[in-house]
Design an enzyme around this catalytic site. Structure first.
Site, short mmCIF file in Angstrom:
data_model
loop_
_atom_site.label_atom_id
_atom_site.label_comp_id
_atom_site.label_asym_id
_atom_site.label_seq_id
_atom_site.Cartn_x
_atom_site.Cartn_y
_atom_site.Cartn_z
N TYR A 1 8.20 -7.39 -7.75
CA TYR A 1 7.83 -6.18 -6.95
C TYR A 1 7.44 -5.20 -8.02
O TYR A 1 6.55 -4.29 -8.02
CB TYR A 1 8.79 -5.86 -6.26
CG TYR A 1 8.87 -4.66 -5.31
CD1 TYR A 1 8.08 -5.05 -4.02
CD2 TYR A 1 8.88 -3.34 -5.61
CE1 TYR A 1 7.79 -4.05 -3.29
CE2 TYR A 1 8.77 -2.27 -4.87
CZ TYR A 1 7.92 -2.42 -3.53
OH TYR A 1 7.97 -1.66 -2.72
N GLY B 1 17.61 -10.71 3.86
CA GLY B 1 16.79 -11.40 2.83
C GLY B 1 15.49 -11.90 3.41
O GLY B 1 14.73 -12.54 2.66
N GLY C 1 13.02 -10.14 4.81
CA GLY C 1 11.85 -9.40 4.49
C GLY C 1 11.63 -8.74 5.88
O GLY C 1 10.56 -8.17 6.20
N SER D 1 32.48 -3.83 7.99
CA SER D 1 31.24 -4.80 8.55
C SER D 1 31.72 -5.79 9.08
O SER D 1 32.64 -6.81 8.73
CB SER D 1 30.35 -5.13 7.40
OG SER D 1 29.74 -6.31 7.45
N SER E 1 16.72 -5.01 6.46
CA SER E 1 17.97 -4.79 6.99
C SER E 1 18.46 -3.71 6.20
O SER E 1 19.22 -2.94 6.79
CB SER E 1 18.84 -6.12 6.92
OG SER E 1 18.92 -6.68 5.58
N ASP F 1 9.64 1.03 5.15
CA ASP F 1 10.63 0.32 5.79
C ASP F 1 11.61 1.66 6.33
O ASP F 1 12.08 1.48 7.42
CB ASP F 1 11.46 -0.51 4.75
CG ASP F 1 10.74 -1.62 4.27
OD1 ASP F 1 9.54 -1.74 4.59
OD2 ASP F 1 11.26 -2.20 3.26
N THR G 1 0.68 -1.20 0.07
CA THR G 1 -0.04 0.04 0.04
C THR G 1 0.99 1.25 0.00
O THR G 1 0.47 2.34 -0.42
CB THR G 1 -0.99 -0.07 1.27
OG1 THR G 1 0.03 -0.18 2.27
CG2 THR G 1 -2.06 -0.96 1.14
C1 GLA Z 1 9.10 -4.03 0.50
C2 GLA Z 1 8.91 -2.63 0.36
C3 GLA Z 1 8.03 -1.66 0.92
C4 GLA Z 1 6.83 -1.96 0.81
C5 GLA Z 1 6.68 -3.59 0.88
C6 GLA Z 1 5.37 -4.12 0.62
O1 GLA Z 1 9.30 -4.22 1.92
O2 GLA Z 1 10.59 -2.05 0.74
O3 GLA Z 1 8.42 -0.33 0.53
O4 GLA Z 1 6.33 -2.06 -0.52
O5 GLA Z 1 7.58 -4.28 0.12
O6 GLA Z 1 4.64 -3.72 1.53
#
Ligand code: GLA
Length: 384
Positions: free
Chosen positions: A219, A120, A122, A68, A125, A170, A36
């Site tokens: 995406y 990775g 989700g 790192s 990071s 994020d 969204t």
């Molecule tokens: C990833 C993207 C976010 C968002 C989500 C889906 O995490 O970085 O900006 O679009 O997918 O909600």
């Protein structure tokens, strides 16, 4: 040893002095409001107790040098000539580039970085690295860190420097989260509200051990489909359409695009209902909304994979679970469940075993606590 102790000690080992600053920037789990953000809609993520840590000292020149610990690798560049160099350092370079483009005054620094955010999975990071870097530049440069402005810098770095066309969620949550709260973000104007979370129930993050990169096509394809749907409906963003209007105007729309739009429109409404449910302490309702969100992401938006669906179904069938859904961009990564705290241990064990039996994969399940957004954990004026 805590992360803070580890990173402080690592800085001392590398530079033989005390760091000026120790920064922590969290990852996130999105509770509801998926796909969204780039439709100018609503999201409800929480910052988690997994984070990027940077210990740093100011330099007298315009070099940035960051080691790192996780990758055992150094990234180094001059603020006078930032160029691309593939790898994790791109997020730091991209933030420096975006800040300078926006007119911020930058100075050099050196430091060490570590992380306990799985890569990775989700859990964002990369946004956490961006917000940690932005905070480092603000501290060394002596200017204030404004969360929405810095989130936009991080997003610009990600979109234009790294080349991943992600939304703003994020970075916003890593910049502006608060312990014990989820953050309602209106992605149109970046206004936020802190929403207190239940104390007797917990969110369990469930990493399916399957992966998908944002730079992959799925995406971006979804973004384009949403833009096409908005054009068809005669609005700039799907945020501007509610369900009755959509039903009125969707005639003649292609089936695929119609389903994408329906997900975004119903999901925006679910976020606002979820905020009410949390405010009323109504976890059963919050759980039902999470379940509905997952079904919509699976059937209408089509961004789940088999493993996410298995994980979510197994969770939903466990005693003490109010609801579950995939979280983040999808096509792999993690799911999240709302679970009675008293049953969380039993829940994670049962889902872990059942998931292994169903998929042959080794998942990771852990209770996540809502934490603060990026913060300075220590500062020192002495350098010895
Ligand atoms: C990833 C993207 C976010 C968002 C989500 C889906 O995490 O970085 O900006 O679009 O997918 O909600």
């Amino acid at each position: 040893m805590s992360n803070q102790q580890t990173i402080t000690r690592a800085f001392k080992d590398h530079f033989s002095k005390t760091p000026h600053f120790v920064i922590r920037a969290p990852g996130r789990v999105n509770l509801i409001g998926e796909h969204t953000d780039y439709n100018d809609g609503f999201v409800l993520p929480m910052a988690i107790d997994r984070a990027i840590w940077i210990a740093l000292g100011a330099r007298n020149d315009r070099q940035v040098r960051l080691r790192s610990l996780h990758f055992d690798a150094l990234t180094e560049f001059s603020l006078d000539e930032i160029t691309h160099k593939p790898g994790w350092g791109e997020y730091i370079r991209g933030v420096a580039w975006a800040l300078q483009e926006a007119g911020y005054r930058l100075a050099g620094w050196e430091g060490v970085m570590t992380s306990d955010i799985p890569i990775g999975a989700g859990l964002s990071s990369s946004a956490a690295v961006e917000m940690a870097a932005a905070k480092a530049f603000s501290l060394v440069g002596g200017w204030g860190f404004d969360p929405p402005a810095m989130a936009q810098i991080g997003q610009r770095a990600e979109n234009q420097w790294v080349g991943a066309n992600t939304g703003i969620m994020d970075q916003m949550i890593s910049a502006a989260g608060r312990a014990g709260h989820a953050l309602l973000i209106d992605c149109r104007d970046l206004s936020t509200q802190q929403i207190p979370l239940p104390t007797e129930n917990v969110f369990v993050v469930m990493d399916t051990a399957t992966r998908h990169a944002h730079t992959d096509s799925g995406y971006n394809e979804r973004r384009e489909e949403c833009e096409a749907a908005a054009r068809f409906l005669g609005v700039s963003h799907l945020r501007d359409v509610d369900l009755p209007t959509f039903r009125d105007r969707a005639g003649g729309m292609g089936e695929g695009i119609r389903r994408r739009a329906r997900h975004v429109i119903t999901e925006n409404a679910r976020v606002l209902e979820a905020v009410e449910a949390l405010r009323q302490g109504d976890s059963p309702k919050m759980g039902r909304l999470m379940d509905a969100s997952h079904a919509s992401l699976r059937d209408d938006f089509e961004v789940t994979n088999r493993e996410l669906n298995v994980m979510v179904e197994l969770s939903q069938n466990q005693p003490g679970c109010f609801g579950a859904r995939m979280t983040g961009g999808g096509f792999g990564g993690s799911a999240v469940a709302l679970v009675e705290e008293a049953r969380a241990k039993e829940f994670t064990q049962a889902v872990d075993e059942a998931y292994q039996a169903a998929t042959g994969l080794d998942p990771h399940l852990y209770v996540c606590r809502a934490s603060n957004g990026v913060e300075t954990m220590a500062r020192s004026t002495t350098t010895s």
